[in-house]
Design an enzyme around this catalytic site. Structure first.
Site, short mmCIF file in Angstrom:
data_model
loop_
_atom_site.label_atom_id
_atom_site.label_comp_id
_atom_site.label_asym_id
_atom_site.label_seq_id
_atom_site.Cartn_x
_atom_site.Cartn_y
_atom_site.Cartn_z
CB CYS A 142 2.37 1.45 8.22
SG CYS A 142 3.68 0.69 7.20
CE LYS A 163 10.49 1.03 1.40
NZ LYS A 163 11.27 2.28 1.51
CB SER A 193 6.48 2.89 1.63
OG SER A 193 7.85 3.05 1.94
CG HIS A 236 1.84 4.62 4.02
ND1 HIS A 236 1.88 5.03 5.34
CD2 HIS A 236 2.68 3.57 3.92
CE1 HIS A 236 2.74 4.25 6.01
NE2 HIS A 236 3.23 3.36 5.18
CD GLU A 238 -0.41 7.77 5.83
OE1 GLU A 238 0.71 7.35 6.19
OE2 GLU A 238 -1.32 7.01 5.44
NE ARG A 250 14.58 7.08 3.61
CZ ARG A 250 13.39 6.65 4.01
NH1 ARG A 250 12.69 7.37 4.86
NH2 ARG A 250 12.91 5.50 3.57
#
Length: 307
Positions: A142, A163, A193, A236, A238, A250
């Site tokens: 990232c 985003k 993200s 991502h 992971e 969040r």
């Protein structure tokens, strides 16, 4: 792991062209085995969650891995206890005299800043240069991958109008025999993200870079930089099954109002429905291929790395 077959077997050359790791009898007899030293430079605020995610993938091979957790020397974490950092992490300045077979550099939630405005940018640039003498192969993830790409090649990151957030279909480079894509499907899902992107037209200006995975919707995903013995992964694989949900909750709480749902993530776009993990297999493939390639190419004498 490689397959050992006679070098004059017809399948030998076919498999090599397809990117399958094959080994001759002579090579197998010369091979010695030792634990691989892998470092994780963790730039994320929630260090425990991040170190668990990467350790899960890095450790899922038959090979013995010696994992070293590394942090920036002067940067003070606000989300991880000092006791945890003291017990399990080493600063880069403490670790830089050593050598590593592999190194992962994570992302960081500082995409809105210019690289040069990051408080630890000078030390991170020192770390990037250090990988060329003390690390056999590096993976930047990232923001970490974007930072490496900018440092070594001057490739810019671009702020997105909204985003890039959700699960997006990606495509492997056609006809690529890269060992890092061994076993990959032609098309597969990857969690995304980020507020920034790397653009294909900027990458195309650098023939020394090879685009391995990309998406029509969110652009480049995985780039190989053979000259610097590095992979740059902007998304991502992971992530845990619920990581995007945790980020959504969040951000919604911080805004105090509804925000756009992550794309193609919640079943039926219902945020109360448990999301399904559709990327786990390719996460294990990527990191398993990376570890295997390091094992096949690193020196048995770790002090020879960078020599």
């Amino acid at each position: 792991m490689p397959i050992k077959i006679p070098q004059n077997l017809p399948a030998h050359d076919v498999l090599r062209r397809e990117g399958v790791m094959v080994m001759s009898e002579e090579t197998a007899l010369r091979q010695d085995i030792r634990p691989l030293r892998i470092g994780l430079v963790n730039l994320m605020p929630k260090k425990v969650q991040t170190e668990t995610q990467f350790a899960r993938l890095i450790g899922a091979t038959p090979l013995q891995i010696d994992l070293t957790l590394i942090r920036m020397t002067e940067h003070q974490s606000k989300n991880t206890s000092a006791e945890h950092l003291e017990a399990f992490y080493r600063t880069f300045q403490d670790a830089k005299a050593e050598k590593f077979d592999g190194l992962v550099i994570t992302g960081a939630p500082i995409e809105h800043l210019d690289f040069e405005d990051v408080s630890y940018w000078d030390e991170l640039r020192e770390l990037f240069d250090w990988t060329q003498t003390n690390v056999h192969h590096t993976m930047g993830v990232c923001w970490g991958g974007m930072a490496m790409l900018h440092h070594f090649h001057g490739v810019p990151k671009h702020i997105l109008p909204a985003k890039a957030f959700g699960c997006f279909e990606h495509e492997s480079a056609p006809r690529s025999a890269s060992p890092f894509l061994r076993g990959f499907a032609d098309r597969f899902i990857v969690p995304v993200s980020r507020w920034t992107e790397i653009r294909s037209e900027d990458v195309d200006l650098h023939p020394e870079l090879e685009l391995l995975v990309s998406s029509e919707e969110v652009g480049p995903c995985l780039i190989e930089d053979a000259g610097h013995r590095a992979l740059y992964m902007f998304n991502h694989l992971e992530y845990d099954s619920t990581t995007l949900k945790e980020e959504y909750d969040r951000d919604a709480e911080a805004k105090g109002a509804p925000i756009p749902l992550p794309v193609d993530y919640f079943p039926g776009d219902d945020p109360s429905a448990p999301p399904a993990n559709r990327w786990r297999a390719h996460g294990h493939l990527l990191y398993g291929n990376w570890i295997n390639q390091i094992y096949q190419t690193t020196s048995y004498d770790i002090e020879m790395i960078g020599a």
